[in-house]
Write a protein that holds these residues in place. Sequence first.
Motif, mmCIF file in Angstrom:
data_model
loop_
_atom_site.group_PDB
_atom_site.id
_atom_site.type_symbol
_atom_site.label_atom_id
_atom_site.label_comp_id
_atom_site.label_asym_id
_atom_site.label_seq_id
_atom_site.Cartn_x
_atom_site.Cartn_y
_atom_site.Cartn_z
ATOM 1 N N LEU A 191 0.843 -1.206 0.000
ATOM 2 C CA LEU A 191 0.000 0.000 0.000
ATOM 3 C C LEU A 191 0.876 1.253 0.000
ATOM 4 O O LEU A 191 0.643 2.200 -0.756
ATOM 5 C CB LEU A 191 -0.952 -0.021 1.207
ATOM 6 N N ILE A 192 1.927 1.240 0.846
ATOM 7 C CA ILE A 192 2.852 2.384 0.910
ATOM 8 C C ILE A 192 3.570 2.555 -0.429
ATOM 9 O O ILE A 192 3.751 3.676 -0.910
ATOM 10 C CB ILE A 192 3.837 2.207 2.093
ATOM 11 N N GLN A 193 3.919 1.436 -1.054
ATOM 12 C CA GLN A 193 4.576 1.524 -2.367
ATOM 13 C C GLN A 193 3.636 2.110 -3.407
ATOM 14 O O GLN A 193 4.045 2.913 -4.246
ATOM 15 C CB GLN A 193 5.036 0.122 -2.813
ATOM 16 N N LYS A 194 2.378 1.717 -3.332
ATOM 17 C CA LYS A 194 1.398 2.214 -4.293
ATOM 18 C C LYS A 194 1.221 3.726 -4.147
ATOM 19 O O LYS A 194 1.172 4.460 -5.143
ATOM 20 C CB LYS A 194 0.057 1.495 -4.063
ATOM 21 N N LEU A 195 1.161 4.182 -2.892
ATOM 22 C CA LEU A 195 1.020 5.623 -2.635
ATOM 23 C C LEU A 195 2.249 6.378 -3.140
ATOM 24 O O LEU A 195 2.138 7.418 -3.777
ATOM 25 C CB LEU A 195 0.813 5.882 -1.131
ATOM 26 N N PHE A 196 3.443 5.820 -2.837
ATOM 27 C CA PHE A 196 4.690 6.458 -3.265
ATOM 28 C C PHE A 196 4.735 6.569 -4.789
ATOM 29 O O PHE A 196 5.055 7.626 -5.345
ATOM 30 C CB PHE A 196 5.891 5.667 -2.736
ATOM 31 N N LEU A 197 4.391 5.475 -5.462
ATOM 32 C CA LEU A 197 4.462 5.450 -6.934
ATOM 33 C C LEU A 197 3.405 6.348 -7.580
ATOM 34 O O LEU A 197 3.535 6.698 -8.756
ATOM 35 C CB LEU A 197 4.341 4.011 -7.449
ATOM 36 N N ALA A 198 2.376 6.706 -6.806
ATOM 37 C CA ALA A 198 1.344 7.597 -7.338
ATOM 38 C C ALA A 198 1.800 9.064 -7.309
ATOM 39 O O ALA A 198 1.178 9.919 -7.935
ATOM 40 C CB ALA A 198 0.049 7.422 -6.549
ATOM 41 N N LEU A 199 2.885 9.344 -6.594
ATOM 42 C CA LEU A 199 3.406 10.726 -6.538
ATOM 43 C C LEU A 199 4.082 11.074 -7.869
ATOM 44 O O LEU A 199 4.582 10.194 -8.566
ATOM 45 C CB LEU A 199 4.432 10.851 -5.403
ATOM 46 N N PRO A 200 4.116 12.364 -8.204
ATOM 47 C CA PRO A 200 4.860 12.762 -9.406
ATOM 48 C C PRO A 200 6.326 12.353 -9.277
ATOM 49 O O PRO A 200 6.872 12.377 -8.172
ATOM 50 C CB PRO A 200 4.736 14.287 -9.417
ATOM 51 N N LEU A 201 6.952 11.989 -10.379
ATOM 52 C CA LEU A 201 8.334 11.498 -10.364
ATOM 53 C C LEU A 201 9.272 12.478 -9.657
ATOM 54 O O LEU A 201 10.148 12.070 -8.895
ATOM 55 C CB LEU A 201 8.818 11.238 -11.796
#
Length: 240
Positions: A136-146
């Motif tokens: 879940l934390i990875q999904k949130l992180f990856l949803a941030l702009p690069l």
Amino acid sequence: MSTLFIADLHLCPQEPAITAGFMGFLQRDAIHADALYILGDLFEAWTGDDDPEPLHNEIAAALKALQQAGLPCYFIHGNRDFLLGERFARASGMQLLPEETVLELYGRHILLLHGDTLCTDDQTYQQFRRKVRNPLIQKLFLALPLRWRLKIATKMRARSQQANQCKPEAIMDVNPQAVKQAMLHHGVHWMIHGHTHRPAMHRLDLNNSQAHRVVLGAWHVEGSMIKVSADAVELIPFPF
Ligand code: OKV
Ligand code: MN
């Protein structure tokens, strides 16, 4: 007939000599092997497969060329490049493997892993790991702009570097109990890992029989590989 293992190259744009050493290794050594296993930390950092960093394309292309020449290449995530995903795997032709993989090779059963999970004495790291490996934390992180991800990652690396200067050497190594537990769990007498940057061939007692733990070196000023053939398991350092 031999299979090669490497780990902890920590490739980054700031260290072109290591990239050159890797390219040389692929052309000179890997090309003649039956298969290549990369046991994590191929890259110093990974914030998502959408990072347009040219180094990533360069490495993907080199690995893809080898795959097309008939060399199967496998990858286990490290503690740095754990976000490396399917898109890079496709581009490079590498097959992603589970974090603990048992390989039967020329009659030996070998447990492959990056090695960070064996460092159970470093509780601060294990706590960090549980957080960043949470899907879940990875999904949130990856949803941030690069751009945000890159900035967060740079900050996290700077902080970690400071913290590691205060850590005693012993807790940065593997825990012997964790090693035995993993080998018993998988029913193997061989283990190959990296992460600790302490290249060595260790013998240990496992239920009154001899077991082996072979540790890859990091690619700082020279390369490090393990060569497994029917006759031998060799830990080989080599110049770039
Ligand atoms: C990798 C390590 C930085 C150790 C961040 C969630 C969170 C992933 C991330 C950001 C950092 C990887 C992906 C990097 C390993 C460090 C510092 C210490 C000890 C989040 C999921 F938390 F922000 F939500 N990251 N990068 N460290 O720069 O490659 O292994 S990294
Ligand atoms: Mn590592």
